[in-house]
Design a protein around this motif. Structure first.
Motif, PDB file in Angstrom:
ATOM      1  N   ALA A  91       0.849  -1.191   0.000  1.00 24.32           N
ATOM      2  CA  ALA A  91       0.000   0.000   0.000  1.00 24.32           C
ATOM      3  C   ALA A  91       0.885   1.242   0.000  1.00 24.32           C
ATOM      4  O   ALA A  91       2.103   1.159   0.208  1.00 24.32           O
ATOM      5  CB  ALA A  91      -0.912   0.013   1.221  1.00 24.32           C
ATOM      6  N   ILE A  92       0.250   2.359  -0.195  1.00 25.35           N
ATOM      7  CA  ILE A  92       0.903   3.642   0.068  1.00 25.35           C
ATOM      8  C   ILE A  92       0.618   3.975   1.531  1.00 25.35           C
ATOM      9  O   ILE A  92      -0.536   3.956   1.956  1.00 25.35           O
ATOM     10  CB  ILE A  92       0.377   4.749  -0.848  1.00 25.35           C
ATOM     11  CG1 ILE A  92       0.660   4.409  -2.306  1.00 25.35           C
ATOM     12  CG2 ILE A  92       1.029   6.085  -0.480  1.00 25.35           C
ATOM     13  CD1 ILE A  92       0.044   5.387  -3.295  1.00 25.35           C
ATOM     14  N   TYR A  93       1.669   4.264   2.268  1.00 28.68           N
ATOM     15  CA  TYR A  93       1.548   4.565   3.693  1.00 28.68           C
ATOM     16  C   TYR A  93       1.655   6.071   3.905  1.00 28.68           C
ATOM     17  O   TYR A  93       2.581   6.717   3.411  1.00 28.68           O
ATOM     18  CB  TYR A  93       2.631   3.838   4.470  1.00 28.68           C
ATOM     19  CG  TYR A  93       2.328   2.368   4.631  1.00 28.68           C
ATOM     20  CD1 TYR A  93       2.413   1.492   3.547  1.00 28.68           C
ATOM     21  CD2 TYR A  93       1.924   1.845   5.859  1.00 28.68           C
ATOM     22  CE1 TYR A  93       2.105   0.145   3.685  1.00 28.68           C
ATOM     23  CE2 TYR A  93       1.623   0.506   6.010  1.00 28.68           C
ATOM     24  CZ  TYR A  93       1.714  -0.342   4.915  1.00 28.68           C
ATOM     25  OH  TYR A  93       1.408  -1.669   5.056  1.00 28.68           O
ATOM     26  N   TYR A  94       0.700   6.593   4.665  1.00 33.20           N
ATOM     27  CA  TYR A  94       0.641   8.020   4.950  1.00 33.20           C
ATOM     28  C   TYR A  94       0.781   8.257   6.448  1.00 33.20           C
ATOM     29  O   TYR A  94       0.191   7.534   7.253  1.00 33.20           O
ATOM     30  CB  TYR A  94      -0.706   8.596   4.509  1.00 33.20           C
ATOM     31  CG  TYR A  94      -0.986   8.489   3.031  1.00 33.20           C
ATOM     32  CD1 TYR A  94      -1.637   7.363   2.524  1.00 33.20           C
ATOM     33  CD2 TYR A  94      -0.626   9.498   2.148  1.00 33.20           C
ATOM     34  CE1 TYR A  94      -1.918   7.256   1.161  1.00 33.20           C
ATOM     35  CE2 TYR A  94      -0.898   9.394   0.796  1.00 33.20           C
ATOM     36  CZ  TYR A  94      -1.538   8.271   0.313  1.00 33.20           C
ATOM     37  OH  TYR A  94      -1.814   8.166  -1.035  1.00 33.20           O
ATOM     38  N   CYS A  95       1.514   9.293   6.788  1.00 31.76           N
ATOM     39  CA  CYS A  95       1.559   9.704   8.187  1.00 31.76           C
ATOM     40  C   CYS A  95       0.648  10.918   8.356  1.00 31.76           C
ATOM     41  O   CYS A  95       0.389  11.657   7.403  1.00 31.76           O
ATOM     42  CB  CYS A  95       2.979  10.033   8.635  1.00 31.76           C
ATOM     43  SG  CYS A  95       3.838  11.256   7.622  1.00 31.76           S
ATOM     44  N   ALA A  96       0.170  11.093   9.569  1.00 32.84           N
ATOM     45  CA  ALA A  96      -0.765  12.176   9.857  1.00 32.84           C
ATOM     46  C   ALA A  96      -0.540  12.677  11.269  1.00 32.84           C
ATOM     47  O   ALA A  96      -0.055  11.938  12.133  1.00 32.84           O
ATOM     48  CB  ALA A  96      -2.196  11.688   9.679  1.00 32.84           C
ATOM     49  N   ALA A  97      -0.937  13.921  11.489  1.00 28.40           N
ATOM     50  CA  ALA A  97      -0.745  14.529  12.803  1.00 28.40           C
ATOM     51  C   ALA A  97      -1.910  15.446  13.138  1.00 28.40           C
ATOM     52  O   ALA A  97      -2.533  16.029  12.249  1.00 28.40           O
ATOM     53  CB  ALA A  97       0.571  15.324  12.841  1.00 28.40           C
ATOM     54  N   SER A  98      -2.154  15.552  14.424  1.00 27.86           N
ATOM     55  CA  SER A  98      -3.164  16.486  14.906  1.00 27.86           C
ATOM     56  C   SER A  98      -2.804  16.919  16.316  1.00 27.86           C
ATOM     57  O   SER A  98      -2.426  16.087  17.141  1.00 27.86           O
ATOM     58  CB  SER A  98      -4.550  15.843  14.909  1.00 27.86           C
ATOM     59  OG  SER A  98      -5.485  16.705  15.540  1.00 27.86           O
ATOM     60  N   SER A  99      -2.968  18.191  16.582  1.00 30.50           N
ATOM     61  CA  SER A  99      -2.685  18.715  17.923  1.00 30.50           C
ATOM     62  C   SER A  99      -3.911  18.684  18.813  1.00 30.50           C
ATOM     63  O   SER A  99      -3.821  19.008  19.996  1.00 30.50           O
ATOM     64  CB  SER A  99      -2.166  20.152  17.818  1.00 30.50           C
ATOM     65  OG  SER A  99      -3.148  20.975  17.225  1.00 30.50           O
ATOM     66  N   ARG A 100      -5.038  18.260  18.269  1.00 29.49           N
ATOM     67  CA  ARG A 100      -6.272  18.291  19.061  1.00 29.49           C
ATOM     68  C   ARG A 100      -6.995  16.957  19.133  1.00 29.49           C
ATOM     69  O   ARG A 100      -8.039  16.866  19.759  1.00 29.49           O
ATOM     70  CB  ARG A 100      -7.234  19.343  18.480  1.00 29.49           C
ATOM     71  CG  ARG A 100      -6.687  20.753  18.545  1.00 29.49           C
ATOM     72  CD  ARG A 100      -7.713  21.770  18.111  1.00 29.49           C
ATOM     73  NE  ARG A 100      -7.994  21.698  16.683  1.00 29.49           N
ATOM     74  CZ  ARG A 100      -8.915  22.436  16.081  1.00 29.49           C
ATOM     75  NH1 ARG A 100      -9.660  23.256  16.778  1.00 29.49           N
ATOM     76  NH2 ARG A 100      -9.090  22.328  14.790  1.00 29.49           N
ATOM     77  N   ILE A 101      -6.434  15.940  18.524  1.00 25.90           N
ATOM     78  CA  ILE A 101      -7.128  14.658  18.456  1.00 25.90           C
ATOM     79  C   ILE A 101      -7.197  14.004  19.834  1.00 25.90           C
ATOM     80  O   ILE A 101      -6.247  14.088  20.621  1.00 25.90           O
ATOM     81  CB  ILE A 101      -6.428  13.726  17.441  1.00 25.90           C
ATOM     82  CG1 ILE A 101      -7.321  12.546  17.085  1.00 25.90           C
ATOM     83  CG2 ILE A 101      -5.065  13.272  17.950  1.00 25.90           C
ATOM     84  CD1 ILE A 101      -6.837  11.769  15.877  1.00 25.90           C
ATOM     85  N   ILE A 102      -8.332  13.405  20.128  1.00 33.87           N
ATOM     86  CA  ILE A 102      -8.490  12.719  21.399  1.00 33.87           C
ATOM     87  C   ILE A 102      -8.245  11.220  21.207  1.00 33.87           C
ATOM     88  O   ILE A 102      -8.303  10.704  20.086  1.00 33.87           O
ATOM     89  CB  ILE A 102      -9.887  12.957  22.003  1.00 33.87           C
ATOM     90  CG1 ILE A 102     -10.987  12.464  21.046  1.00 33.87           C
ATOM     91  CG2 ILE A 102     -10.081  14.438  22.311  1.00 33.87           C
ATOM     92  CD1 ILE A 102     -12.391  12.584  21.632  1.00 33.87           C
ATOM     93  N   TYR A 103      -7.989  10.543  22.299  1.00 34.71           N
ATOM     94  CA  TYR A 103      -7.562   9.149  22.244  1.00 34.71           C
ATOM     95  C   TYR A 103      -8.559   8.269  21.490  1.00 34.71           C
ATOM     96  O   TYR A 103      -8.178   7.449  20.663  1.00 34.71           O
ATOM     97  CB  TYR A 103      -7.337   8.615  23.656  1.00 34.71           C
ATOM     98  CG  TYR A 103      -6.630   7.284  23.669  1.00 34.71           C
ATOM     99  CD1 TYR A 103      -7.354   6.086  23.693  1.00 34.71           C
ATOM    100  CD2 TYR A 103      -5.236   7.211  23.658  1.00 34.71           C
ATOM    101  CE1 TYR A 103      -6.706   4.865  23.701  1.00 34.71           C
ATOM    102  CE2 TYR A 103      -4.582   5.990  23.671  1.00 34.71           C
ATOM    103  CZ  TYR A 103      -5.321   4.819  23.690  1.00 34.71           C
ATOM    104  OH  TYR A 103      -4.668   3.607  23.686  1.00 34.71           O
ATOM    105  N   SER A 104      -9.839   8.474  21.776  1.00 35.77           N
ATOM    106  CA  SER A 104     -10.862   7.622  21.166  1.00 35.77           C
ATOM    107  C   SER A 104     -10.996   7.834  19.665  1.00 35.77           C
ATOM    108  O   SER A 104     -11.661   7.047  18.984  1.00 35.77           O
ATOM    109  CB  SER A 104     -12.206   7.849  21.849  1.00 35.77           C
ATOM    110  OG  SER A 104     -12.607   9.199  21.713  1.00 35.77           O
TER     111      SER A 104
END
Length: 125
Positions: A91-104
């Motif tokens: 597959a093509i693997y993508y990384c992602a980030a968020s400063s506000r994402i919650i655990y769930s």
């Protein structure tokens, strides 16, 4: 924040690869970080994520026990160690980030604000 994924390649089944995702931010401390993948003809799916706090990571059932996500906040880099690769991991693997994402919500692609360009992993049988 700009993300740059690297480390993909062509490997044989049973091999290992380590993907890296470098961020333009000074530090990734405080960011939830995830890896997703998209196989040809399929929708993007969750692979692994580490929460903002750096606590317990979460994994898709299909990679649990084979893949490990880790982070180096000082280097602003998140890694995905992939062992015992299978052709189904292609597959093509993508990384992602968020400063506000919650655990769930770590497995939800819609909750990430920043995305890398993707790196191709091909596993031959």
């Amino acid at each position: 924040v700009q993300l740059q994924a690297s480390g993909g390649g062509l490997v044989q089944a049973g091999s290992s690869l380590r993907l890296s995702c470098a961020a333009s931010a000074r530090t990734l401390s405080g960011y939830g970080l995830g890896w997703f993948r998209q196989a040809p003809g399929k929708e993007r799916e969750f692979v692994a994520a580490t929460p903002r706090s750096g606590g317990t990571a979460v994994y898709a059932d299909s990679v649990k026990g084979r893949f490990t996500i880790s982070r180096d906040n000082a280097k602003s880099t998140v890694y995905l160690q992939m062992n015992s690769l299978e052709p189904e991991d292609t597959a093509i693997y993508y990384c992602a980030a968020s400063s506000r994402i919650i655990y769930s919500s770590l497995a939800m692609s819609s909750q990430y604000h920043y995305w890398g360009q993707g790196t191709l992993v091909t596993v031959s049988s």
